[in-house]
Write a protein that holds these residues in place. Structure first.
Motif, PDB file in Angstrom:
ATOM      1  N   LEU A  24       0.833  -1.194   0.000  1.00  0.00           N
ATOM      2  CA  LEU A  24       0.000   0.000   0.000  1.00  0.00           C
ATOM      3  C   LEU A  24       0.875   1.254   0.000  1.00  0.00           C
ATOM      4  CD1 LEU A  24      -2.732   1.417   0.180  1.00  0.00           C
ATOM      5  CD2 LEU A  24      -2.603   1.177   2.663  1.00  0.00           C
ATOM      6  N   MET A  25       1.919   1.257   0.826  1.00  0.00           N
ATOM      7  CA  MET A  25       2.823   2.403   0.872  1.00  0.00           C
ATOM      8  C   MET A  25       3.500   2.598  -0.485  1.00  0.00           C
ATOM      9  SD  MET A  25       2.471   3.765   3.681  1.00  0.00           S
ATOM     10  CE  MET A  25       3.576   4.396   4.891  1.00  0.00           C
ATOM     11  N   HIS A  26       3.904   1.497  -1.104  1.00  0.00           N
ATOM     12  CA  HIS A  26       4.548   1.577  -2.418  1.00  0.00           C
ATOM     13  C   HIS A  26       3.577   2.137  -3.455  1.00  0.00           C
ATOM     14  CE1 HIS A  26       7.148   0.655  -5.740  1.00  0.00           C
ATOM     15  NE2 HIS A  26       6.195  -0.063  -6.307  1.00  0.00           N
ATOM     16  N   ALA A  27       2.337   1.669  -3.430  1.00  0.00           N
ATOM     17  CA  ALA A  27       1.337   2.141  -4.387  1.00  0.00           C
ATOM     18  C   ALA A  27       1.047   3.620  -4.178  1.00  0.00           C
ATOM     19  CB  ALA A  27       0.056   1.323  -4.250  1.00  0.00           C
ATOM     20  N   LEU A  28       0.996   4.065  -2.942  1.00  0.00           N
ATOM     21  CA  LEU A  28       0.735   5.476  -2.668  1.00  0.00           C
ATOM     22  C   LEU A  28       1.904   6.355  -3.118  1.00  0.00           C
ATOM     23  CD1 LEU A  28      -1.030   5.318   0.813  1.00  0.00           C
ATOM     24  CD2 LEU A  28      -2.041   5.869  -1.394  1.00  0.00           C
ATOM     25  N   LYS A  29       3.119   5.854  -3.017  1.00  0.00           N
ATOM     26  CA  LYS A  29       4.278   6.627  -3.469  1.00  0.00           C
ATOM     27  C   LYS A  29       4.308   6.739  -4.989  1.00  0.00           C
ATOM     28  CE  LYS A  29       7.293   5.612   0.440  1.00  0.00           C
ATOM     29  NZ  LYS A  29       8.493   4.889   0.892  1.00  0.00           N
ATOM     30  N   ALA A  30       3.865   5.698  -5.677  1.00  0.00           N
ATOM     31  CA  ALA A  30       3.883   5.686  -7.139  1.00  0.00           C
ATOM     32  C   ALA A  30       2.672   6.385  -7.746  1.00  0.00           C
ATOM     33  CB  ALA A  30       3.945   4.242  -7.641  1.00  0.00           C
ATOM     34  N   ARG A  31       1.758   6.816  -6.920  1.00  0.00           N
ATOM     35  CA  ARG A  31       0.521   7.445  -7.375  1.00  0.00           C
ATOM     36  C   ARG A  31       0.819   8.809  -8.004  1.00  0.00           C
ATOM     37  NH1 ARG A  31      -4.062   8.508  -2.863  1.00  0.00           N
ATOM     38  NH2 ARG A  31      -5.233  10.077  -3.964  1.00  0.00           N
ATOM     39  N   PRO A  32       0.236   9.118  -9.164  1.00  0.00           N
ATOM     40  CA  PRO A  32       0.494  10.415  -9.804  1.00  0.00           C
ATOM     41  C   PRO A  32      -0.116  11.559  -8.982  1.00  0.00           C
ATOM     42  CG  PRO A  32      -1.039   9.123 -11.110  1.00  0.00           C
ATOM     43  CD  PRO A  32      -0.613   8.269  -9.973  1.00  0.00           C
ATOM     44  N   GLU A  33       0.465  12.733  -9.144  1.00  0.00           N
ATOM     45  CA  GLU A  33      -0.024  13.883  -8.406  1.00  0.00           C
ATOM     46  C   GLU A  33      -1.314  14.418  -9.026  1.00  0.00           C
ATOM     47  OE1 GLU A  33       2.867  16.884  -7.704  1.00  0.00           O
ATOM     48  OE2 GLU A  33       4.417  15.437  -7.174  1.00  0.00           O
ATOM     49  N   GLU A  34      -2.011  15.207  -8.253  1.00  0.00           N
ATOM     50  CA  GLU A  34      -3.305  15.745  -8.683  1.00  0.00           C
ATOM     51  C   GLU A  34      -3.157  16.592  -9.943  1.00  0.00           C
ATOM     52  OE1 GLU A  34      -6.898  18.554  -6.901  1.00  0.00           O
ATOM     53  OE2 GLU A  34      -5.168  18.105  -5.648  1.00  0.00           O
ATOM     54  N   LYS A  35      -2.113  17.393 -10.017  1.00  0.00           N
ATOM     55  CA  LYS A  35      -1.898  18.255 -11.189  1.00  0.00           C
ATOM     56  C   LYS A  35      -1.721  17.422 -12.455  1.00  0.00           C
ATOM     57  CE  LYS A  35       1.076  21.971 -12.871  1.00  0.00           C
ATOM     58  NZ  LYS A  35       1.071  21.514 -14.213  1.00  0.00           N
ATOM     59  N   ASP A  36      -0.975  16.333 -12.364  1.00  0.00           N
ATOM     60  CA  ASP A  36      -0.781  15.464 -13.524  1.00  0.00           C
ATOM     61  C   ASP A  36      -2.105  14.867 -13.996  1.00  0.00           C
ATOM     62  OD1 ASP A  36       1.941  15.918 -13.465  1.00  0.00           O
ATOM     63  OD2 ASP A  36       2.351  14.153 -12.223  1.00  0.00           O
ATOM     64  N   LEU A  37      -2.925  14.440 -13.044  1.00  0.00           N
ATOM     65  CA  LEU A  37      -4.217  13.859 -13.413  1.00  0.00           C
ATOM     66  C   LEU A  37      -5.121  14.895 -14.073  1.00  0.00           C
ATOM     67  CD1 LEU A  37      -4.866  11.652 -10.255  1.00  0.00           C
ATOM     68  CD2 LEU A  37      -4.127  10.899 -12.510  1.00  0.00           C
ATOM     69  N   LYS A  38      -5.071  16.132 -13.590  1.00  0.00           N
ATOM     70  CA  LYS A  38      -5.879  17.197 -14.204  1.00  0.00           C
ATOM     71  C   LYS A  38      -5.374  17.502 -15.603  1.00  0.00           C
ATOM     72  CE  LYS A  38      -7.385  19.547 -10.022  1.00  0.00           C
ATOM     73  NZ  LYS A  38      -7.297  20.780  -9.209  1.00  0.00           N
ATOM     74  N   ASP A  39      -4.051  17.544 -15.778  1.00  0.00           N
ATOM     75  CA  ASP A  39      -3.475  17.841 -17.089  1.00  0.00           C
ATOM     76  C   ASP A  39      -3.826  16.775 -18.118  1.00  0.00           C
ATOM     77  OD1 ASP A  39      -2.369  20.119 -16.031  1.00  0.00           O
ATOM     78  OD2 ASP A  39      -0.354  19.272 -15.801  1.00  0.00           O
ATOM     79  N   ARG A  40      -3.905  15.522 -17.688  1.00  0.00           N
ATOM     80  CA  ARG A  40      -4.233  14.424 -18.602  1.00  0.00           C
ATOM     81  C   ARG A  40      -5.737  14.251 -18.800  1.00  0.00           C
ATOM     82  NH1 ARG A  40      -0.329   9.903 -16.155  1.00  0.00           N
ATOM     83  NH2 ARG A  40      -2.366   9.078 -15.676  1.00  0.00           N
ATOM     84  N   GLY A  41      -6.542  15.073 -18.099  1.00  0.00           N
ATOM     85  CA  GLY A  41      -7.991  15.024 -18.273  1.00  0.00           C
ATOM     86  C   GLY A  41      -8.659  13.891 -17.526  1.00  0.00           C
ATOM     87  N   ILE A  42      -7.996  13.352 -16.517  1.00  0.00           N
ATOM     88  CA  ILE A  42      -8.559  12.242 -15.753  1.00  0.00           C
ATOM     89  C   ILE A  42      -9.344  12.752 -14.562  1.00  0.00           C
ATOM     90  CG2 ILE A  42      -7.972  10.218 -14.366  1.00  0.00           C
ATOM     91  CD1 ILE A  42      -5.519   9.873 -16.200  1.00  0.00           C
ATOM     92  N   LEU A  43      -8.799  13.758 -13.892  1.00  0.00           N
ATOM     93  CA  LEU A  43      -9.423  14.295 -12.692  1.00  0.00           C
ATOM     94  C   LEU A  43     -10.049  15.639 -13.014  1.00  0.00           C
ATOM     95  CD1 LEU A  43      -9.813  13.944  -9.609  1.00  0.00           C
ATOM     96  CD2 LEU A  43      -7.698  15.215  -9.308  1.00  0.00           C
ATOM     97  N   HIS A  44     -11.288  15.816 -12.630  1.00  0.00           N
ATOM     98  CA  HIS A  44     -12.002  17.066 -12.854  1.00  0.00           C
ATOM     99  C   HIS A  44     -12.483  17.591 -11.514  1.00  0.00           C
ATOM    100  CE1 HIS A  44     -12.031  16.147 -17.118  1.00  0.00           C
ATOM    101  NE2 HIS A  44     -12.449  14.934 -16.809  1.00  0.00           N
ATOM    102  N   THR A  45     -12.400  18.890 -11.349  1.00  0.00           N
ATOM    103  CA  THR A  45     -12.905  19.491 -10.126  1.00  0.00           C
ATOM    104  C   THR A  45     -14.081  20.386 -10.479  1.00  0.00           C
ATOM    105  OG1 THR A  45     -11.333  21.303 -10.350  1.00  0.00           O
ATOM    106  CG2 THR A  45     -10.670  19.457  -8.963  1.00  0.00           C
ATOM    107  N   GLY A  46     -14.965  20.562  -9.544  1.00  0.00           N
ATOM    108  CA  GLY A  46     -16.124  21.402  -9.773  1.00  0.00           C
ATOM    109  C   GLY A  46     -17.385  20.572  -9.840  1.00  0.00           C
ATOM    110  N   ALA A  47     -18.475  21.272 -10.049  1.00  0.00           N
ATOM    111  CA  ALA A  47     -19.778  20.614 -10.098  1.00  0.00           C
ATOM    112  C   ALA A  47     -19.917  19.798 -11.381  1.00  0.00           C
ATOM    113  CB  ALA A  47     -20.891  21.652 -10.019  1.00  0.00           C
ATOM    114  N   PRO A  48     -20.465  18.597 -11.298  1.00  0.00           N
ATOM    115  CA  PRO A  48     -20.608  17.750 -12.488  1.00  0.00           C
ATOM    116  C   PRO A  48     -21.466  18.390 -13.579  1.00  0.00           C
ATOM    117  CG  PRO A  48     -20.953  16.451 -10.508  1.00  0.00           C
ATOM    118  CD  PRO A  48     -20.835  17.886 -10.085  1.00  0.00           C
ATOM    119  N   ALA A  49     -22.491  19.144 -13.194  1.00  0.00           N
ATOM    120  CA  ALA A  49     -23.349  19.772 -14.202  1.00  0.00           C
ATOM    121  C   ALA A  49     -22.561  20.807 -15.006  1.00  0.00           C
ATOM    122  CB  ALA A  49     -24.553  20.425 -13.536  1.00  0.00           C
TER     123      ALA A  49
END
Length: 105
Positions: A24-49
């Motif tokens: 679990l610790m290894h997986a959390l360390k290898a996890r991409p940062e929030e900015k990277d996910l936003k740049d790749r269009g995976i993570l979106h913030t804000g209201a879904p509508a």
């Protein structure tokens, strides 16, 4: 009759906790940062509508841009005429260069 001694219970853990914790610790360390996910269009913030409306607007803008560029594109007949003209002029130029190369000075 002989007496059998009862077997001692198996005390090994079913899944080693330490190994699970390390994975679990290894997986959390290898996890991409929030900015990277936003740049790749995976993570979106804000209201879904709002996200849906923004996505629809971007799609409509892309379609409009594509239609605009396709309307400015040359027709098939024009392209065929240009290609045949280029073939005629380039072959004439080639023959002129070929004649120059064989002339003696």
């Amino acid at each position: 009759m002989s007496e059998e001694t009862p077997a001692s219970p198996d005390t090994t853990p079913i899944s080693p906790i330490k190994e699970r914790k390390n994975s679990l610790m290894h997986a959390l360390k290898a996890r991409p940062e929030e900015k990277d996910l936003k740049d790749r269009g995976i993570l979106h913030t804000g209201a879904p509508a709002i996200q849906q409306v923004q996505h629809d607007l971007e799609t409509a803008m892309a379609k409009d841009a594509l239609k605009k560029h396709l309307s400015k594109r040359a027709e098939k007949d024009d392209l065929v005429q240009r290609a045949s003209y280029l073939c005629q002029t380039s072959s004439g130029l080639y023959m002129g260069f070929a004649n120059l190369a064989f002339e003696e000075y």
